[in-house]
Design an enzyme around this catalytic site. Structure first.
Site, PDB file in Angstrom:
ATOM      1  N   ARG A  95      35.096  43.369   0.712  1.00  0.00           N
ATOM      2  CA  ARG A  95      35.001  44.317   1.822  1.00  0.00           C
ATOM      3  C   ARG A  95      35.805  45.559   1.485  1.00  0.00           C
ATOM      4  O   ARG A  95      36.992  45.470   1.157  1.00  0.00           O
ATOM      5  CB  ARG A  95      35.544  43.686   3.111  1.00  0.00           C
ATOM      6  CG  ARG A  95      35.560  44.669   4.270  1.00  0.00           C
ATOM      7  CD  ARG A  95      36.076  44.043   5.565  1.00  0.00           C
ATOM      8  NE  ARG A  95      36.155  45.057   6.612  1.00  0.00           N
ATOM      9  CZ  ARG A  95      37.171  45.200   7.455  1.00  0.00           C
ATOM     10  NH1 ARG A  95      38.200  44.370   7.406  1.00  0.00           N
ATOM     11  NH2 ARG A  95      37.156  46.155   8.359  1.00  0.00           N
ATOM     12  N   GLN A 187      38.381  46.957  13.708  1.00  0.00           N
ATOM     13  CA  GLN A 187      39.337  46.593  14.761  1.00  0.00           C
ATOM     14  C   GLN A 187      39.222  47.482  15.994  1.00  0.00           C
ATOM     15  O   GLN A 187      40.107  48.297  16.269  1.00  0.00           O
ATOM     16  CB  GLN A 187      40.772  46.591  14.215  1.00  0.00           C
ATOM     17  CG  GLN A 187      40.965  45.575  13.113  1.00  0.00           C
ATOM     18  CD  GLN A 187      42.429  45.274  12.753  1.00  0.00           C
ATOM     19  OE1 GLN A 187      42.670  44.398  11.945  1.00  0.00           O
ATOM     20  NE2 GLN A 187      43.376  45.973  13.339  1.00  0.00           N
ATOM     21  N   SER A 190      42.240  48.682  17.950  1.00  0.00           N
ATOM     22  CA  SER A 190      43.405  49.356  17.362  1.00  0.00           C
ATOM     23  C   SER A 190      43.503  50.849  17.642  1.00  0.00           C
ATOM     24  O   SER A 190      44.542  51.337  18.086  1.00  0.00           O
ATOM     25  CB  SER A 190      43.445  49.111  15.856  1.00  0.00           C
ATOM     26  OG  SER A 190      43.545  47.730  15.586  1.00  0.00           O
ATOM     27  N   ASN A 328      38.990  39.717  12.232  1.00  0.00           N
ATOM     28  CA  ASN A 328      40.264  39.752  11.519  1.00  0.00           C
ATOM     29  C   ASN A 328      41.246  38.896  12.304  1.00  0.00           C
ATOM     30  O   ASN A 328      41.286  38.972  13.530  1.00  0.00           O
ATOM     31  CB  ASN A 328      40.819  41.183  11.439  1.00  0.00           C
ATOM     32  CG  ASN A 328      39.918  42.122  10.642  1.00  0.00           C
ATOM     33  OD1 ASN A 328      38.936  41.695  10.042  1.00  0.00           O
ATOM     34  ND2 ASN A 328      40.261  43.397  10.627  1.00  0.00           N
ATOM     35  N   TYR A 330      45.441  37.466  12.131  1.00  0.00           N
ATOM     36  CA  TYR A 330      46.744  37.387  11.473  1.00  0.00           C
ATOM     37  C   TYR A 330      47.712  36.439  12.172  1.00  0.00           C
ATOM     38  O   TYR A 330      48.359  35.640  11.525  1.00  0.00           O
ATOM     39  CB  TYR A 330      47.379  38.785  11.376  1.00  0.00           C
ATOM     40  CG  TYR A 330      46.694  39.664  10.356  1.00  0.00           C
ATOM     41  CD1 TYR A 330      47.035  39.590   9.009  1.00  0.00           C
ATOM     42  CD2 TYR A 330      45.695  40.556  10.720  1.00  0.00           C
ATOM     43  CE1 TYR A 330      46.409  40.386   8.057  1.00  0.00           C
ATOM     44  CE2 TYR A 330      45.057  41.354   9.773  1.00  0.00           C
ATOM     45  CZ  TYR A 330      45.420  41.259   8.444  1.00  0.00           C
ATOM     46  OH  TYR A 330      44.796  42.033   7.504  1.00  0.00           O
ATOM     47  N   GLU A 409      39.388  39.801   7.544  1.00  0.00           N
ATOM     48  CA  GLU A 409      40.775  39.983   7.087  1.00  0.00           C
ATOM     49  C   GLU A 409      41.596  38.784   7.512  1.00  0.00           C
ATOM     50  O   GLU A 409      41.429  38.280   8.623  1.00  0.00           O
ATOM     51  CB  GLU A 409      41.453  41.233   7.709  1.00  0.00           C
ATOM     52  CG  GLU A 409      40.953  42.555   7.204  1.00  0.00           C
ATOM     53  CD  GLU A 409      41.678  43.742   7.864  1.00  0.00           C
ATOM     54  OE1 GLU A 409      42.867  43.604   8.247  1.00  0.00           O
ATOM     55  OE2 GLU A 409      41.049  44.802   8.001  1.00  0.00           O
TER      56      GLU A 409
END
Length: 501
Positions: A95, A187, A190, A328, A330, A409
């Site tokens: 990506r 995102q 964001s 994504n 985290y 991600e």
């Protein structure tokens, strides 16, 4: 069905690739890594974007070291080295993002196209395909041409919708025969919150009482307007692809930043309610419109006239505007109730959820291992929770009609002040990646979630938004004094043996 056991905390043993590897997943499952243009390419040969503007205007926000993306790892020159890393990893997916200002330096297609910029991406894409690597291409990873910010404040103005569509049209026209996975906007949460709410990100707009250094803005209203225009711009581009480019045989969708939320006190109904609100304000803000054509009811009730509404035509355009979702992930946070001072001058859109987020719960329990140490204040440390990826995937399946998902991600940083040897022995990254891959495998097998790929962040060390070069996210090491080489760290070697056991 087989029972899959995954550890939630240290010490992890999932780094043993005999036990967990790519053959635990379906044969068509894509494994690879990710990057973005501003973070890796450098400025050579492109027009200015808002991250250039932001990092030079507010160097203290670009990173503690005042680092920026001016040169970074110079993937504009060394893209072949990036492909070598992917080849060494035996990756089947990569990506990356196209820099809008590299192919349309002045933002609007009518003002001219930069053929050299287009050639750069042609070279990269054909280089990937030669090696059997599937490109996942992000159209917008935050690097808006500066001219469009200067002219009409970018995503704050509906003019962005047609300019984004014209840019996407050029990309589909040029690269669509080779690219089968398109991501519209990185995102969705964001830019509205960080670019126009807290002003931690470009373009750096906010209310003067939130941060007096902001050049303009309103943190209470603008995030909702920007998010609304992002959704409309995204949907317009998907509509364009479906009308004019389906013969290319590709798929298109947005990228969502996801988190999971757990109650700060799981016996307290107020904590439980705050947790549910966070899911709607963080995920539902975008997934509501994308699946049902409307914002979540709790947002409509709380935000009131600050929340834009969709016309019936817009609602139909946005609803169902994806073939797959890039997710994504985290970390996960604990949520507890927090006041929402709507009428105060320093109110931000992020307060509307009425939740305070922490990594430690009411009984003093940390959610998991250390994700990132805060140099200035250890109470701002981030901790991670591998099981969160299981919960997020299960939630998306059940709440949002079982979408096709690619994890676009997932990764962890190590401190940038470590020496080369310490950076290369990144066992913490192996722990992070393998523990998340274990839970990803578990949720696919146990809940039949339709996940078809996993792209770790990041291919190599690069400029990190807000952190400069004080952290390293790469599976390969880059020496900032000589950026020509990318050397696989321990985690890269581990991932290589995970992909090809």
């Amino acid at each position: 069905d087989e029972e899959i056991t995954c550890q939630e905390n240290l010490p992890f043993t999932c780094g043993n690739t005999d036990a967990l590897n790519s053959s635990s997943f379906s044969s068509d499952f894509i494994f690879g890594v990710a990057s973005s243009a501003y973070q890796i390419e450098g400025t050579i040969g492109r027009g200015l974007n808002i991250w250039d503007g932001f990092t030079h205007r507010y160097p203290n926000k670009s990173g503690p070291d005042h680092g920026n993306g001016d040169t970074t790892c110079d993937s504009f020159s060394y893209w072949q080295k990036d492909i070598d890393v992917l080849d060494e990893l035996n990756a089947t997916g990569y990506r990356f993002s196209i820099a809008w200002s590299r192919i349309i330096p002045r933002g609007k297609r009518s003002r001219g196209v930069n053929e050299k910029g287009i050639d750069y991406y042609h070279g990269l894409i054909s280089g990937l395909i030669k090696k059997g690597i599937t490109p996942f291409v992000t159209l917008f990873h935050w690097d808006l041409p500066q001219t469009l910010q200067d002219e009409y404040e970018g995503f704050l103005d509906p003019q962005i919708i047609d300019d984004f569509k014209d840019y996407a049209d050029l990309c589909f026209e040029e690269f669509g025969d080779s690219v089968k996975y398109w991501l519209t906007i990185n995102q969705l949460y964001s830019v509205p919150t960080r670019g126009y709410g807290s002003a931690l990100d470009a373009p750096g707009r906010c209310s003067p009482t939130v941060d007096p250094s902001c050049y303009a803005g309103n943190s209470s209203t603008e995030p909702y307007i920007v998010a609304h225009h992002q959704l409309l711009a995204h949907a317009k581009v998907v509509d364009l692809y479906r009308k004019n480019y389906t013969h290319q045989g590709g798929k298109i969708g947005p990228t969502m930043i996801t988190r999971w939320f757990l109650p700060y006190n799981d016996t307290d109904r107020h904590s439980i309610a705050a947790t549910e609100r966070m899911k709607e304000f963080f995920l539902g803000w975008f997934m509501g419109p994308l699946t049902n054509g409307t914002y979540p009811q709790i947002m409509i009730d709380t935000v009131g006239e600050r929340l834009p509404s969709f016309s019936p035509e817009e609602s139909n355009l946005v609803k169902g505007s994806y073939d797959f979702l890039g997710l994504n992930y985290y970390f996960t946070q604990y949520a507890q109730p927090s006041p929402n001072p709507v009428n105060s001058t320093n109110h931000t859109a992020m307060m509307d959820a009425g939740a305070k987020l922490t990594y430690i719960n009411a009984s003093g329990h940390y959610i998991g291992p250390l994700f990132e140490k805060d140099k200035a204040d250890s109470t701002d440390n981030i901790y991670y929770y591998p099981k969160g990826i299981y919960s997020v995937m299960d939630y998306f399946k059940n709440k949002y009609y079982n979408p096709l998902i690619y994890v676009t991600e997932n990764g962890i940083s190590t401190p940038g002040d470590e020496n080369r040897n310490q950076s290369m022995l990144d066992y913490t990254r192996i722990d992070y990646l393998c523990s998340h891959l274990c839970f990803l495998n578990k949720v696919i097998k146990e809940k039949d979630v339709n996940v078809k790929g996993y792209l770790a962040w990041a291919l190599g060390d690069n400029y990190e938004f807000n952190k400069g070069f004080t952290v390293r996210f790469g599976l390969s090491y880059i020496d900032w004094n000589n950026v020509t080489d990318r050397d696989l760290k321990k985690s890269g070697q581990w991932y290589q043996s995970f992909i090809s056991p």
